[in-house]
Design an enzyme around this catalytic site. Structure first.
Site, short mmCIF file in Angstrom:
data_model
loop_
_atom_site.label_atom_id
_atom_site.label_comp_id
_atom_site.label_asym_id
_atom_site.label_seq_id
_atom_site.Cartn_x
_atom_site.Cartn_y
_atom_site.Cartn_z
N ALA A 76 -3.91 4.22 -0.61
CA ALA A 76 -4.76 4.62 0.75
C ALA A 76 -5.41 5.90 0.40
CB ALA A 76 -3.79 4.76 1.82
N GLY A 93 -0.92 3.25 -4.76
CA GLY A 93 -0.89 1.85 -5.33
C GLY A 93 0.08 1.73 -6.50
N VAL A 147 0.79 -1.25 0.09
CA VAL A 147 -0.04 -0.01 0.08
C VAL A 147 0.87 1.23 -0.16
CG1 VAL A 147 -2.19 -1.03 0.95
CG2 VAL A 147 -0.39 -0.18 2.52
N CYS A 148 0.36 2.16 -0.77
CA CYS A 148 1.02 3.45 -0.80
C CYS A 148 -0.15 4.54 -1.04
CB CYS A 148 2.15 3.64 -1.75
SG CYS A 148 1.84 3.66 -3.57
N GLY A 149 0.07 5.62 -1.21
CA GLY A 149 -0.76 6.70 -1.70
C GLY A 149 -1.65 6.28 -2.85
#
Length: 156
Positions: free
Chosen positions: A115, A75, A71-73
């Protein structure tokens, strides 16, 4: 769960933008009986997400884990980084259909989420759809073989 009722071994990781979502997913997966290992980040301090993504991808490539969640800001970044590890197929998903197809059509070992794009409840559903499906073979087998062929070619 895997087909033989042994819990899938799940590697999870992300950056500071997705730290809270990662924590929600870890709790949710634990409640469903999955064995989850957290590869970080462990707080909201900025990090270089490629380091986490590649570490998770390598752990899966080495067979230490069955599936991965990154997960990151958005994806996107973690998907790009994880896909640099030979043999890894990381697929970004923002809905349950794409998450299921990542497994059934592409035999992806890692799902990536943003996210800043999906909320916690949708993220739980996406991850569940990803983990609930297996690659059945069939028409996609030749396509995956071609991807492996390209991957094994020497660089120019």
């Amino acid at each position: 769960m895997s087909s033989n009722d042994t819990p899938l071994r799940i590697a999870i990781g992300g950056d500071e933008a997705a730290f809270q979502l990662k924590e929600v997913l870890i709790e949710h997966l634990g409640s469903l009986g999955y064995a989850v290992e957290d590869f970080g980040t462990y707080n909201a301090e900025p990090i270089l997400y490629p380091d986490v993504a590649v570490t998770v991808a390598q752990a899966i490539s080495e067979g230490r884990f069955d599936r991965g969640i990154l997960v990151c800001g958005t994806g996107i970044g973690v998907a790009i980084a994880a896909n640099k590890v030979p043999g890894i197929r990381a697929a970004q998903a923002h809905d349950t259909y794409s998450a299921a197809k990542a497994r059934t059509s592409n035999d992806a070992q890692i799902v990536t989420l943003g996210a800043r794009v999906v909320g916690p409840e949708l993220a739980k559903s996406i991850v569940e759809a990803f983990l609930a499906n297996d690659f059945p073979g069939g028409p996609s087998t030749a396509k995956l073989a071609r991807i492996r062929e390209y991957e094994s070619r020497p660089r120019l």
